[in-house]
Design a protein around this motif. Structure first.
Motif, PDB file in Angstrom:
ATOM      1  N   THR A   1     -26.791  35.935 -28.322  1.00 56.71           N
ATOM      2  CA  THR A   1     -27.349  37.265 -28.585  1.00 56.71           C
ATOM      3  C   THR A   1     -26.200  38.191 -28.972  1.00 56.71           C
ATOM      4  OG1 THR A   1     -29.135  36.952 -26.975  1.00 56.71           O
ATOM      5  CG2 THR A   1     -28.643  39.213 -27.670  1.00 56.71           C
ATOM      6  N   TYR A   2     -26.290  38.738 -30.170  1.00 53.53           N
ATOM      7  CA  TYR A   2     -25.280  39.700 -30.615  1.00 53.53           C
ATOM      8  C   TYR A   2     -25.709  41.089 -30.124  1.00 53.53           C
ATOM      9  CZ  TYR A   2     -23.708  35.974 -33.715  1.00 53.53           C
ATOM     10  OH  TYR A   2     -23.247  34.785 -34.210  1.00 53.53           O
ATOM     11  N   VAL A   3     -24.936  41.653 -29.204  1.00 50.72           N
ATOM     12  CA  VAL A   3     -25.236  42.977 -28.652  1.00 50.72           C
ATOM     13  C   VAL A   3     -24.495  44.004 -29.493  1.00 50.72           C
ATOM     14  CG1 VAL A   3     -25.174  44.447 -26.622  1.00 50.72           C
ATOM     15  CG2 VAL A   3     -25.486  41.969 -26.362  1.00 50.72           C
ATOM     16  N   LEU A   4     -25.263  44.848 -30.172  1.00 53.64           N
ATOM     17  CA  LEU A   4     -24.702  45.776 -31.147  1.00 53.64           C
ATOM     18  C   LEU A   4     -24.535  47.168 -30.546  1.00 53.64           C
ATOM     19  CD1 LEU A   4     -26.919  44.512 -34.047  1.00 53.64           C
ATOM     20  CD2 LEU A   4     -24.455  44.310 -33.977  1.00 53.64           C
ATOM     21  N   ASP A   5     -23.335  47.692 -30.658  1.00 53.37           N
ATOM     22  CA  ASP A   5     -23.033  49.067 -30.270  1.00 53.37           C
ATOM     23  C   ASP A   5     -22.569  49.788 -31.526  1.00 53.37           C
ATOM     24  OD1 ASP A   5     -22.255  51.453 -29.209  1.00 53.37           O
ATOM     25  OD2 ASP A   5     -20.554  50.669 -28.074  1.00 53.37           O
ATOM     26  N   LYS A   6     -23.409  50.688 -32.029  1.00 47.55           N
ATOM     27  CA  LYS A   6     -23.099  51.312 -33.320  1.00 47.55           C
ATOM     28  C   LYS A   6     -22.016  52.372 -33.211  1.00 47.55           C
ATOM     29  CE  LYS A   6     -26.812  54.763 -33.016  1.00 47.55           C
ATOM     30  NZ  LYS A   6     -28.076  55.259 -33.622  1.00 47.55           N
ATOM     31  N   GLY A   7     -21.816  52.964 -32.037  1.00 43.70           N
ATOM     32  CA  GLY A   7     -20.851  54.042 -31.923  1.00 43.70           C
ATOM     33  C   GLY A   7     -21.308  55.278 -32.684  1.00 43.70           C
ATOM     34  N   ASN A   8     -20.401  56.200 -32.897  1.00 45.34           N
ATOM     35  CA  ASN A   8     -20.729  57.419 -33.639  1.00 45.34           C
ATOM     36  C   ASN A   8     -20.481  57.218 -35.127  1.00 45.34           C
ATOM     37  OD1 ASN A   8     -21.324  58.848 -31.260  1.00 45.34           O
ATOM     38  ND2 ASN A   8     -19.164  59.364 -30.971  1.00 45.34           N
ATOM     39  N   LYS A   9     -21.189  57.990 -35.928  1.00 43.12           N
ATOM     40  CA  LYS A   9     -20.952  57.943 -37.367  1.00 43.12           C
ATOM     41  C   LYS A   9     -19.571  58.527 -37.669  1.00 43.12           C
ATOM     42  CE  LYS A   9     -25.554  57.797 -39.431  1.00 43.12           C
ATOM     43  NZ  LYS A   9     -26.451  58.396 -40.441  1.00 43.12           N
ATOM     44  N   VAL A  10     -18.930  57.948 -38.652  1.00 45.20           N
ATOM     45  CA  VAL A  10     -17.574  58.340 -39.020  1.00 45.20           C
ATOM     46  C   VAL A  10     -17.594  58.859 -40.458  1.00 45.20           C
ATOM     47  CG1 VAL A  10     -15.201  57.534 -39.366  1.00 45.20           C
ATOM     48  CG2 VAL A  10     -16.540  56.699 -37.424  1.00 45.20           C
ATOM     49  N   TYR A  11     -16.818  59.909 -40.694  1.00 45.67           N
ATOM     50  CA  TYR A  11     -16.736  60.503 -42.025  1.00 45.67           C
ATOM     51  C   TYR A  11     -15.302  60.424 -42.536  1.00 45.67           C
ATOM     52  CZ  TYR A  11     -21.356  62.455 -41.085  1.00 45.67           C
ATOM     53  OH  TYR A  11     -22.689  62.595 -40.812  1.00 45.67           O
ATOM     54  N   PHE A  12     -15.178  60.374 -43.856  1.00 48.83           N
ATOM     55  CA  PHE A  12     -13.847  60.446 -44.462  1.00 48.83           C
ATOM     56  C   PHE A  12     -13.391  61.902 -44.423  1.00 48.83           C
ATOM     57  CE2 PHE A  12     -15.415  56.575 -46.635  1.00 48.83           C
ATOM     58  CZ  PHE A  12     -14.391  55.716 -46.283  1.00 48.83           C
ATOM     59  N   ASP A  13     -12.195  62.135 -43.893  1.00 49.48           N
ATOM     60  CA  ASP A  13     -11.651  63.492 -43.845  1.00 49.48           C
ATOM     61  C   ASP A  13     -10.810  63.748 -45.103  1.00 49.48           C
ATOM     62  OD1 ASP A  13     -10.835  65.972 -43.132  1.00 49.48           O
ATOM     63  OD2 ASP A  13      -9.747  65.399 -41.331  1.00 49.48           O
ATOM     64  N   LYS A  14      -9.592  63.251 -45.114  1.00 49.62           N
ATOM     65  CA  LYS A  14      -8.730  63.425 -46.280  1.00 49.62           C
ATOM     66  C   LYS A  14      -8.530  62.089 -46.980  1.00 49.62           C
ATOM     67  CE  LYS A  14      -6.102  67.063 -43.914  1.00 49.62           C
ATOM     68  NZ  LYS A  14      -4.774  67.428 -43.364  1.00 49.62           N
ATOM     69  N   ILE A  15      -8.405  62.131 -48.294  1.00 53.29           N
ATOM     70  CA  ILE A  15      -8.057  60.949 -49.086  1.00 53.29           C
ATOM     71  C   ILE A  15      -6.681  61.197 -49.680  1.00 53.29           C
ATOM     72  CG2 ILE A  15      -8.637  59.492 -51.050  1.00 53.29           C
ATOM     73  CD1 ILE A  15     -11.554  60.097 -50.582  1.00 53.29           C
ATOM     74  N   LEU A  16      -5.701  60.399 -49.264  1.00 52.84           N
ATOM     75  CA  LEU A  16      -4.309  60.564 -49.676  1.00 52.84           C
ATOM     76  C   LEU A  16      -3.924  59.442 -50.630  1.00 52.84           C
ATOM     77  CD1 LEU A  16      -2.918  61.289 -46.091  1.00 52.84           C
ATOM     78  CD2 LEU A  16      -3.729  62.956 -47.772  1.00 52.84           C
ATOM     79  N   ILE A  17      -3.275  59.798 -51.729  1.00 50.60           N
ATOM     80  CA  ILE A  17      -2.853  58.827 -52.743  1.00 50.60           C
ATOM     81  C   ILE A  17      -1.337  58.710 -52.679  1.00 50.60           C
ATOM     82  CG2 ILE A  17      -2.990  58.157 -55.159  1.00 50.60           C
ATOM     83  CD1 ILE A  17      -5.710  58.522 -53.914  1.00 50.60           C
ATOM     84  N   GLU A  18      -0.823  57.481 -52.624  1.00 52.00           N
ATOM     85  CA  GLU A  18       0.620  57.247 -52.567  1.00 52.00           C
ATOM     86  C   GLU A  18       1.018  56.174 -53.570  1.00 52.00           C
ATOM     87  OE1 GLU A  18       1.831  56.212 -48.662  1.00 52.00           O
ATOM     88  OE2 GLU A  18       1.339  58.154 -47.776  1.00 52.00           O
TER      89      GLU A  18
END
Length: 892
Positions: free
Chosen positions: A471-488
């Protein structure tokens, strides 16, 4: 022993410094600060309590205990300023050791600040501290400066007036003082000096360091006495027989003239021992000795006890029933000594490799249903020059896969989630599949913003049925958003060009699939050698910063190729291109072909994001001269083409082309449609189509589809009229051992528009390195009926070469790495293809067949391709059994 005494000396010095610093601060200082007497034409009575508050804060930071002051009426402050006896009595009631009070006098904008310090109890006059300045804004700084002077007096601190270095011979004094924190003018601090001693010792140049502190006329004089380590005058070896001294010197990186450093010596001892162990001398022991010389120099000698070569003679297993010893040994990298051990590494013992072998054996059992299997610590016994290894195994029972379920935070229907896992398709329990299922579920949840989702398997064994329920017990956690996108890493390519290929945006919901597709998009630009996308915790909760790091590569190229054919004789092709013009992602290409019968030049420009939307616009102009055996054709013209994405990986395109041509020098054996076109003519055509491209890379892809369907219609004015449909299917699929399979199919059909001309050069020919290899370019064609020359009996009736109105082409390749890191791959191919007079004439049984091999090098200078094709169904009309062809290039 000498080294230990020196280390103890340094330890004792540090301990004494720390003890001295502790002793200075061991006795607490209790201080009371009374309100100040403030005299000013303006109302500044608030400074009466503000000034002592600042003084208390500064003294508390220095370690003083602050005693609360009693309330004193403002009218009494002026009288108490000179009444030292009453002040001491007032502070003594609160058990203060010292008392501070004072006066602030303003005359216009100028001020004078006086603070008085008296010991409690005590005799004599208090000590005064004074400060003055212009303006209320500098008063706070003056109070803090005065507080520092009072702290120096309270804690009996003195300043360093001179720093000296003694005993150094080779090491400059400036190099030593550079690493210490104490400076002239700083307060004398035993704790800081102990840190300075450690910093000097960390330089690695000194055997002994001693700090001397003496009272000077105005402060402390601090001297660092150092004893430098000796330097290495020569390096020698003793006891080495199996490995020559010259080879050992290659492994030693200590240089003559360098400082004798124990850590460096130990590191080189390990390198020498590794060199011996590579030759199977596992009992080797290496030590060192030094010989003291004058001028603080030493001879360094490595002493080697080689021992004898040791190899694995036998590997035994106990407790194995499911797998034979032969199968278990094949799973391991560690192997017994054999006949070819002098060539291979069989028989070599490596503890790290043996540890990895134990993990491999465990995986073999756990991935085959033996969930309770245990692999014991291998027993390694050495007898003279032989090693005997015994591995104990507890297999346990074999378990099948029972019920598979999902539970917990279900964001999709249970059926959808179960379809993503594979463990239920396994007959027996498999931990590797279980791990892949966990990753698949985590990836699935990440596509909906749950980047921290966790799929934890609950594995329940049933000893009676010998089944495992998962049985795979799934914990989704909180939704995550992209804050900054950095280019190097993009020194040339503009940020804008990279960002527009990303399918995720700042403040958007996290999506793993879109992130992976963004990386693929950047790879397919072919501007970068490598693309990495990493995430780190963002500034806000449940957010991540995306860091896209690219490694740029040359995008300009000069390519050339050549070959030999019965039509062109020797020919060369060349092109100059820049696929990332000025870092804007634009492409500029100039191509040329020079052969025995053909001269062609083309200039093209592509803007991939016209009007800052993903609308690609390509324009080109060309000039083409071709000397066919039967006629000559000159052609000049241009085209424009637009394309736009309509779905993911799907683009719709369309364009217009205009061509001005001329047919000259037409011979009797030219195709009839060419004879009809003799002279000047024009072609006006439109085209449209659709593409589907999911390749991971444009150059040397390893997976993905590349399909195309196009329709061209000529006859919008002009003299030429035809309708042409072409289609292409391509598929790359990773196989075993890093190899890739490629399947390709292409077909086409062209028909003449009513009342117009379909020229032969718009029909289909096959052959060449990009078609059916083994045949020359355009060597697969049709023949016309013999031409009747009754008007000239001396000219024979012969058929004429001509293109087909229908075409089929199949290519299958097996691409395998030769030197993967260098970009060299090999290819084995099988090609089929033919052209036909019309759709009704298509016959799969008439496909021409070739096979062959080749090498491709995707070098830093550009792609190089050499391939040989052999004709499997050679006919009398074929001029050879096969041929070599190549293309070469360079990049800039």
């Amino acid at each position: 022993m000498k080294m230990m005494i020196r280390r103890l000396s340094i330890f004792w010095t540090i301990w004494m410094l720390v003890w001295a610093g502790t002793a200075l601060s061991a006795e607490s200082v209790r201080v009371m600060s009374l309100p100040f007497d403030v005299r000013s034409q303006r109302d500044m009575s608030y400074l009466s309590t503000e000034i002592p508050r600042i003084i208390q804060e500064n003294l508390a930071a220095e370690g003083a205990d602050i005693v609360a002051a009693p309330e004193i009426p403002a009218g009494n402050l002026q009288r108490l300023f000179d009444d030292v006896k009453s002040i001491r009595q007032l502070a003594g009631r609160s058990n203060a050791n010292y008392v501070i009070w004072g006066r602030l006098v303003f005359e216009g904008n100028s001020f004078k600040l006086i603070a008085r310090l008296a010991a409690v109890p005590g005799l004599g006059e208090p000590e005064d501290f004074q400060s003055s300045g212009e303006g209320i804004e500098v008063l706070s700084g003056a109070v803090r400066s005065l507080s520092g002077e009072i702290a120096d007096k309270l804690f009996q601190r003195v300043r360093i007036t001179e720093l000296r270095v003694a005993g150094n011979q080779r090491i400059e004094a400036d190099a030593i003082t550079m690493v210490i924190k104490s400076k002239v003018g700083d307060m004398f601090s035993a704790k800081r000096l102990s840190l300075d001693l450690k910093a000097i010792y960390a330089m690695g140049y000194f055997e002994d360091i001693r700090i001397e502190s003496l009272d000077g006329p105005t402060g402390r004089i601090v001297t660092f006495h150092v004893t430098e380590k000796p330097t290495v005058k020569s390096i020698g070896f003793k006891g080495n027989v199996e490995i020559r001294e010259e080879k050992l010197r290659e492994d030693v990186d200590i240089k003559v003239g360098s400082i004798l450093n124990i850590k460096d010596i130990q590191k080189n001892i390990e390198r020498i021992e590794v060199a011996y162990k590579e030759k199977k001398f596992f009992n080797v022991k290496v030590t060192y000795e030094t010989k003291a010389l004058k001028d603080n120099q030493v001879d360094l000698i490595f002493v080697v006890e080689e021992g004898k070569q040791v190899q694995i003679k036998e590997i035994k297993f106990s407790g194995n029933k499911a797998y034979s010893e032969k199968k278990l040994k094949k799973t391991m990298k560690t192997a017994e000594k054999g006949f070819f051990s002098w060539i291979t590494s069989a028989g070599d013992f490596n503890a790290d490799v043996l540890k990895q072998d134990m993990a491999a054996l465990m995986a073999l059992y756990h991935n085959s249903g033996y969930i309770q299997a245990r692999i014991g610590e291998p027993e390694v016994v050495q007898e003279q020059e032989s090693i005997f290894i015994t591995i104990k195994i507890e297999e346990g029972d074999r378990y099948k896969v029972g019920k598979v379920d999902v539970d917990g935070d279900l964001i999709l229907p249970k059926e959808t989630l179960l379809a993503a896992v594979q463990i239920g398709k396994e007959a027996y329990f498999n931990r590797d599949v279980l791990r892949k299922d966990m990753l698949a579920l985590n990836d699935l949840y990440s596509n909906f913003g749950y980047a921290n989702a966790d799929a934890a398997p609950n594995v329940q064994q049933n000893p009676e049925t010998k089944e495992v329920n998962v049985t795979y017990v799934l914990d989704k956690g909180n939704k995550v958003y992209f804050d900054k996108i950095l280019i190097e890493g993009n020194s040339k390519t503009r940020d804008k060009v990279i960002r527009r290929e990303l399918e995720v945006q700042e403040q958007s919901l996290y999506n793993g699939a879109l992130l992976n597709r963004s990386v693929r998009n950047l790879h397919r630009l072919n501007f970068f050698e490598d693309v990495k996308a990493d995430t780190a915790k963002g500034d806000k909760p449940d957010s991540v910063n995306l860091k896209v790091k690219v490694t740029e590569k040359p995008t300009g190229s000069f390519t050339f190729g050549g070959g030999y054919s019965s039509v062109e004789d020797v020919f060369v092709t060349a092109s100059v291109s820049q696929e990332n013009l000025f870092g804007r992602g634009q492409a500029l290409n100039l191509r040329a072909l020079l052969g025995g019968t053909t001269t062609q030049a083309m200039l093209s420009f592509t803007e991939p994001w016209l009007f800052d939307i993903p609308l690609s616009c390509s324009t080109s102009i060309y000039n083409w001269t071709r000397d066919y055996d039967e006629y000559e054709r000159d052609s000049a013209g241009g085209s424009v083409r637009l394309s736009y994405p309509i779905f993911t990986d799907v683009r719709l395109f369309g364009g217009y082309a205009f061509d001005i041509g001329e047919i000259t020098n037409v011979y009797w054996d030219a195709p009839q449609d060419i004879k009809e076109l003799e002279g000047k003519f024009t072609t006006s055509s439109v085209n449209t189509g659709i593409t589907y491209d999911t390749r991971d890379k444009i150059i040397n892809p390893t997976r993905g589809h590349n399909h195309r369907l196009s329709l061209e219609y000529a006859g919008i004015g002009g003299d030429i009229g035809y309708s042409k449909v072409t289609g292409e299917l391509g598929y790359y699929h990773p196989l075993f051992w890093g190899t890739v399979g490629f399947a390709h199919f292409e077909t086409g059909y062209v028909s003449q528009n009513s009342g117009m001309v379909l020229p032969d050069y718009e029909k289909f020919y096959l052959g060449g390195i990009n078609s059916v290899r083994g045949f020359d370019w355009r060597d697969i064609h049709l023949w016309s009926e013999p031409v009747d020359h009754d008007e000239n009996p001396l000219t024979p009736d012969v058929p004429v070469e001509m293109g087909g109105e229908a075409m089929l082409q199949f290519n299958v390749e097996w691409i395998f790495p030769i030197a993967q890191s260098a970009g060299i791959v090999g290819v084995v191919f099988y090609d089929m293809g033919n052209v036909y007079e019309g759709l009704s004439e298509v016959d799969f049984g008439e496909l021409r067949k070739t096979t062959g091999v080749g090498v491709r090098w995707y070098s830093p200078m550009g792609p190089i391709r050499i391939e040989y094709g052999h004709i499997l169904d050679k006919k009398d009309s074929d001029d050879s059994d096969g041929r070599w062809e190549f293309t070469m290039g360079t990049a800039f």
